[in-house]
Each structure stands twice: as C-alpha cells, then as structure tokens.
Design an enzyme around this catalytic site. Structure first.
Site, PDB file in Angstrom:
ATOM      1  N   LYS A  59      14.609 -17.724  47.260  1.00 54.99           N
ATOM      2  CA  LYS A  59      15.324 -16.564  46.708  1.00 54.99           C
ATOM      3  C   LYS A  59      14.564 -15.267  46.985  1.00 54.99           C
ATOM      4  O   LYS A  59      15.161 -14.246  47.297  1.00 54.99           O
ATOM      5  CB  LYS A  59      15.507 -16.699  45.182  1.00 54.99           C
ATOM      6  CG  LYS A  59      16.199 -17.978  44.755  1.00 54.99           C
ATOM      7  CD  LYS A  59      16.411 -18.027  43.244  1.00 54.99           C
ATOM      8  CE  LYS A  59      15.133 -17.999  42.406  1.00 54.99           C
ATOM      9  NZ  LYS A  59      14.249 -19.182  42.546  1.00 54.99           N
ATOM     10  N   ARG A  80      17.445 -16.998  33.650  1.00 54.58           N
ATOM     11  CA  ARG A  80      16.969 -18.377  33.798  1.00 54.58           C
ATOM     12  C   ARG A  80      17.431 -19.255  32.653  1.00 54.58           C
ATOM     13  O   ARG A  80      17.146 -20.447  32.649  1.00 54.58           O
ATOM     14  CB  ARG A  80      15.454 -18.375  33.827  1.00 54.58           C
ATOM     15  CG  ARG A  80      14.841 -18.591  35.216  1.00 54.58           C
ATOM     16  CD  ARG A  80      13.356 -18.393  35.040  1.00 54.58           C
ATOM     17  NE  ARG A  80      12.521 -19.014  36.008  1.00 54.58           N
ATOM     18  CZ  ARG A  80      11.942 -18.387  37.040  1.00 54.58           C
ATOM     19  NH1 ARG A  80      12.233 -17.140  37.289  1.00 54.58           N
ATOM     20  NH2 ARG A  80      11.110 -19.019  37.817  1.00 54.58           N
ATOM     21  N   ARG A 106       2.813 -23.487  49.696  1.00 48.81           N
ATOM     22  CA  ARG A 106       2.905 -22.016  49.654  1.00 48.81           C
ATOM     23  C   ARG A 106       1.527 -21.393  49.407  1.00 48.81           C
ATOM     24  O   ARG A 106       0.777 -21.845  48.562  1.00 48.81           O
ATOM     25  CB  ARG A 106       3.869 -21.597  48.542  1.00 48.81           C
ATOM     26  CG  ARG A 106       4.023 -20.096  48.424  1.00 48.81           C
ATOM     27  CD  ARG A 106       5.290 -19.718  47.734  1.00 48.81           C
ATOM     28  NE  ARG A 106       5.285 -20.045  46.315  1.00 48.81           N
ATOM     29  CZ  ARG A 106       6.308 -19.778  45.496  1.00 48.81           C
ATOM     30  NH1 ARG A 106       7.406 -19.227  45.978  1.00 48.81           N
ATOM     31  NH2 ARG A 106       6.247 -20.091  44.223  1.00 48.81           N
ATOM     32  N   ARG A 118      -1.103 -19.995  44.512  1.00 53.27           N
ATOM     33  CA  ARG A 118      -0.754 -19.407  43.224  1.00 53.27           C
ATOM     34  C   ARG A 118      -1.069 -20.427  42.144  1.00 53.27           C
ATOM     35  O   ARG A 118      -0.790 -21.609  42.325  1.00 53.27           O
ATOM     36  CB  ARG A 118       0.764 -19.135  43.212  1.00 53.27           C
ATOM     37  CG  ARG A 118       1.142 -17.697  43.106  1.00 53.27           C
ATOM     38  CD  ARG A 118       2.611 -17.506  43.328  1.00 53.27           C
ATOM     39  NE  ARG A 118       3.455 -18.019  42.239  1.00 53.27           N
ATOM     40  CZ  ARG A 118       4.768 -17.811  42.161  1.00 53.27           C
ATOM     41  NH1 ARG A 118       5.378 -17.110  43.098  1.00 53.27           N
ATOM     42  NH2 ARG A 118       5.474 -18.295  41.178  1.00 53.27           N
ATOM     43  N   ARG A 167       7.481 -26.983  36.338  1.00 50.02           N
ATOM     44  CA  ARG A 167       8.436 -25.896  36.614  1.00 50.02           C
ATOM     45  C   ARG A 167       9.794 -26.464  37.025  1.00 50.02           C
ATOM     46  O   ARG A 167      10.835 -25.927  36.670  1.00 50.02           O
ATOM     47  CB  ARG A 167       7.897 -24.978  37.717  1.00 50.02           C
ATOM     48  CG  ARG A 167       6.767 -24.079  37.213  1.00 50.02           C
ATOM     49  CD  ARG A 167       6.014 -23.461  38.351  1.00 50.02           C
ATOM     50  NE  ARG A 167       6.757 -22.431  39.040  1.00 50.02           N
ATOM     51  CZ  ARG A 167       6.501 -22.055  40.295  1.00 50.02           C
ATOM     52  NH1 ARG A 167       5.534 -22.628  40.991  1.00 50.02           N
ATOM     53  NH2 ARG A 167       7.211 -21.115  40.855  1.00 50.02           N
TER      54      ARG A 167
HETATM   55  P1  AMP Z   1       8.873 -17.086  39.688  1.00 47.83           P
HETATM   56  O1  AMP Z   1       7.958 -16.266  40.534  1.00 47.83           O
HETATM   57  O2  AMP Z   1      10.277 -16.558  39.637  1.00 47.83           O
HETATM   58  O3  AMP Z   1       8.821 -18.551  40.022  1.00 47.83           O
HETATM   59  O4  AMP Z   1       8.323 -16.948  38.177  1.00 47.83           O
HETATM   60  C1  AMP Z   1       7.021 -17.338  37.826  1.00 47.83           C
HETATM   61  C2  AMP Z   1       6.938 -17.599  36.332  1.00 47.83           C
HETATM   62  O5  AMP Z   1       7.273 -16.405  35.604  1.00 47.83           O
HETATM   63  C3  AMP Z   1       7.915 -18.650  35.796  1.00 47.83           C
HETATM   64  O6  AMP Z   1       7.421 -19.968  35.956  1.00 47.83           O
HETATM   65  C4  AMP Z   1       7.999 -18.241  34.328  1.00 47.83           C
HETATM   66  O7  AMP Z   1       6.845 -18.623  33.607  1.00 47.83           O
HETATM   67  C5  AMP Z   1       8.008 -16.713  34.416  1.00 47.83           C
HETATM   68  N1  AMP Z   1       9.385 -16.161  34.546  1.00 47.83           N
HETATM   69  C6  AMP Z   1       9.893 -15.446  35.591  1.00 47.83           C
HETATM   70  N2  AMP Z   1      11.166 -15.093  35.356  1.00 47.83           N
HETATM   71  C7  AMP Z   1      11.473 -15.590  34.140  1.00 47.83           C
HETATM   72  C8  AMP Z   1      12.659 -15.595  33.344  1.00 47.83           C
HETATM   73  N3  AMP Z   1      13.795 -15.003  33.753  1.00 47.83           N
HETATM   74  N4  AMP Z   1      12.614 -16.232  32.135  1.00 47.83           N
HETATM   75  C9  AMP Z   1      11.485 -16.824  31.699  1.00 47.83           C
HETATM   76  N5  AMP Z   1      10.349 -16.885  32.397  1.00 47.83           N
HETATM   77  C10 AMP Z   1      10.335 -16.270  33.612  1.00 47.83           C
END
Ligand code: AMP
Length: 229
Positions: free
Chosen positions: A25, A100, A139, A173, A184
């Site tokens: 994404k 989410r 990654r 990361r 996750r």
């Molecule tokens: P991402 O980079 O989108 O995979 O986000 C990394 C982490 O940020 C996720 O595993 C969550 O802990 C937090 N996070 C990002 N976006 C959200 C969201 N919309 N709701 C809750 N947690 C989020």
C-alpha cells in the site's frame, strides 16, 4: 485533468488503501499520490515520526507498535483528524493504513461528513499470507536515506546488506521481526479484515486488487481501477 473511476462527482479523489501489512500500500500509494498530486497520509509513517521525535503521541504509540498491536482508536482518530485537516487534503487524499478498525471507519465517515466530503473508493490489496511473511521479513530500511527495499526481492542473496540507492546501512524495522510479523497479521485478520464487509455493505466503491507481482505490474492494475491523467 480527467479523473477515472475512483473520483466522485466532487472532482476530488478521496481514497483509502486497505490491506494487510506488507501488501504494498505504501509503495503504490506514493506512486498514486505523485501522479495525481494529492497528499498521501500513512498513519504508520506519522506514528514512526512521532516516536523518533519523542512527542507525547510517539511515547503513547510506541509500546503498541513494538508489540505489533493497534494503537487505540481514540488516539488514531486524533491523528486522522489532524492529517485530513491539513489544507493539502482539501483537494483529495490517499489514506494508507487508516482506517484499521470498524470504529475508525465510522469515525472517518463522520469526519468526512463534517467537511461535506465523501470517500470515493476503497482499494483492497489482496496478497496471500505466505507472501506477506516473505515480504515483511525481507523488508529493510536504509538508516541513511530512508529508502525501502526487500532483500528477498532486490538484494544480493546472502550478500552484504547495503542500500541500492546510497550505499548506506540497511536495518530491519523493529516490527518486521518474525515474532511481531505474526502478531501483526493476526491483528489484521481480527480487526481490519472485517472492514471489507463493512465497506461492501456501504455505498463506497470497493475495488479488489491482485497485489502480487512487480511494483510496475501492480501499479498498472491499480491505475486500471483508480487514478487520474
Ligand atoms: P504500518 O506502517 O501501517 O504497518 O503501521 C505500523 C504500526 O503503527 C501498526 O502495527 C500499528 O501499531 C500502528 N498503526 C498504524 N496505523 C494504525 C491505525 N490506523 N490504527 C491503529 N494502529 C495503527
């Protein structure tokens, strides 16, 4: 500018990219954002930046992120409200990683309604789970220039891990480590996957995208469904 399917009568492009972590994404959102000249807001990036800067938001979010858990909805609604409040978002936006949960999707609908805006489309990035695990564990992020690459796809097999862009050191990361990746994906299945049905039952157009393939292949499919010219 002619706008395709994603765009409503308003002439603006308000898009949500939905899908599991590692589905691409972020990469596709960047390409679309650049092409269509609309800002992309990735809540994960916003949170990581807050963690780096040690802000109250970052301090609150960090423990959830490190565990691969979701940051509470109330906190995330504040993040989304601030992002969408930015002047740049008035001409459209691409949201990556938000909403989410169903609560966040309801909150987003309310936020948009307050601004008399609508969501034009949701694009669901479909990728099988084995492929996600492979992508996430491969990654890497460059410590120096921030470039993202995948040692499974672009790196020298078993070779030195250096950035293809600047030669800098690559890092994994924290939440891409195998234990956290599994969590996750579970969190995604339990909290985010139900959004698919929620959007199916709403009036928003939901596009399913086969997100397996090269960046170029997936981008081409994405532009078939949404985009601008
Ligand atoms: P991402 O980079 O989108 O995979 O986000 C990394 C982490 O940020 C996720 O595993 C969550 O802990 C937090 N996070 C990002 N976006 C959200 C969201 N919309 N709701 C809750 N947690 C989020």
């Amino acid at each position: 500018m002619r706008i395709f399917a994603a765009v409503g009568d308003s002439g603006l492009m308000n898009l949500v990219l939905l899908g599991p972590p590692g589905a691409g994404k972020g990469t596709q959102g960047d390409l679309l954002s650049e092409r269509c000249k609309v800002p992309k807001y990735a809540t994960g990036d916003i949170l990581r930046d807050a963690v780096r800067r040690g802000t109250p938001l970052g301090r609150e979010a960090k423990r959830f992120m490190d565990a691969g858990e979701l940051v509470p909805d109330a906190v995330m609604m504040g993040v989304a409200r601030e992002a969408l409040h930015a002047a740049a978002a008035r001409n459209g936006f691409v949201l990556d990683g938000f909403p989410r949960t169903v609560t966040q999707a309801e909150g987003l609908a309310e936020l948009l309604q307050e601004r008399q805006a609508v969501l034009d489309a949701v694009v669901y990035f479909a990728v099988p789970e084995e492929e996600l695990v492979r992508r996430l564990s491969g990654r890497r992020v460059c410590r120096d220039c921030g470039a993202i690459c995948n040692i499974a796809a672009d790196g020298p097999e078993g070779g030195v891990e250096t950035c293809g862009t600047c030669g800098g050191r690559l890092e994994i990361r924290d939440d891409d480590r195998p234990e956290t990746v599994r969590n996750r994906l579970r969190v995604y299945r339990e909290n985010t996957e139900p959004l698919l049905n929620w959007y199916r039952e709403s009036s928003v157009a939901l596009h399913q995208l086969d997100a397996v393939g090269t960046v170029e292949e997936v981008y081409e499919r994405l532009l078939d469904r949404v985009g601008c010219s």
